[in-house]
Motif scaffolding. Structure first.
Motif, mmCIF file in Angstrom:
data_model
loop_
_atom_site.group_PDB
_atom_site.id
_atom_site.type_symbol
_atom_site.label_atom_id
_atom_site.label_comp_id
_atom_site.label_asym_id
_atom_site.label_seq_id
_atom_site.Cartn_x
_atom_site.Cartn_y
_atom_site.Cartn_z
ATOM 1 N N THR A 3 -68.988 -18.081 33.802
ATOM 2 C CA THR A 3 -68.551 -18.139 32.469
ATOM 3 C C THR A 3 -67.362 -18.827 32.102
ATOM 4 O OG1 THR A 3 -67.650 -15.795 32.678
ATOM 5 C CG2 THR A 3 -70.177 -16.004 32.377
ATOM 6 N N TRP A 4 -66.966 -18.858 30.909
ATOM 7 C CA TRP A 4 -65.731 -19.277 30.535
ATOM 8 C C TRP A 4 -64.578 -18.179 30.805
ATOM 9 C CZ3 TRP A 4 -66.908 -23.748 30.733
ATOM 10 C CH2 TRP A 4 -67.966 -24.543 29.786
ATOM 11 N N SER A 5 -64.991 -16.977 30.685
ATOM 12 C CA SER A 5 -64.057 -16.044 30.913
ATOM 13 C C SER A 5 -63.598 -16.179 32.424
ATOM 14 C CB SER A 5 -64.260 -14.571 30.494
ATOM 15 O OG SER A 5 -65.641 -14.314 30.952
ATOM 16 N N ASP A 85 -67.104 -16.502 25.710
ATOM 17 C CA ASP A 85 -68.339 -16.930 26.822
ATOM 18 C C ASP A 85 -69.241 -17.349 25.662
ATOM 19 O OD1 ASP A 85 -67.310 -16.575 29.144
ATOM 20 O OD2 ASP A 85 -67.728 -14.635 28.950
#
Length: 151
Positions: A3-5, A85
């Motif tokens: 995920t982006w996180s 996300d």
């Protein structure tokens, strides 16, 4: 799937809190599958790290770092609204650079934002962009960045 996180954690990046608006607007707003941020200044803990014009009081190298700070503030506004996300891709970046007379390096300054988006989002971070020199920015900021993402 990452995920982006997770990607932010891998890079050692922590999103700041959302910067408080200076006037009558919101930090980010959603319309359909698009999120638009208001112009974000390079606030760190509620304060500008520098004021002045790039090419005079602020060096282009410093301004490039401030553009990266602006984009983190923009991502914080997106995250507060829809969650980091949920971003599918970065669509557009608009950079404003308070420029001393004769300074023409605005694209290099705004690269601070663009390069960081590429580090975080990879191909999904490739975006259209404008880099504009201006006479003044709010409260003497050297750089201001707007972000548009698809969610």
């Amino acid at each position: 799937m990452s995920t982006w996180s997770t990607r932010l954690k891998e890079l050692g990046i922590e999103l700041p809190g959302v910067a408080a608006p200076l006037a009558a607007y919101v930090p980010a707003t959603q319309s359909g599958s698009w999120v638009f941020t208001s112009g974000q200044l390079p606030f760190v803990d509620g304060k500008l790290p520098a004021t002045g014009k790039v090419g005079a009081e602020v060096s282009p190298e410093e301004a490039k770092q401030y553009a990266a700070t602006c984009i983190l503030n923009a991502l914080a506004a997106v995250h507060a609204l829809v969650g980091i996300d949920s971003i599918k891709r970065v669509v557009k970046v608009v950079g404003f650079v308070a420029s001393a007379e004769g300074f023409t390096g605005q694209p290099g300054v705004v690269n601070g934002a663009s390069e960081l988006l590429g580090e975080i989002f990879g191909d999904a971070g490739k975006h259209a962009r404008s880099a504009v020199g201006v006479a003044e920015l709010p409260i003497g900021a050297p750089v201001e960045i707007e972000l548009i993402v698809e969610v």
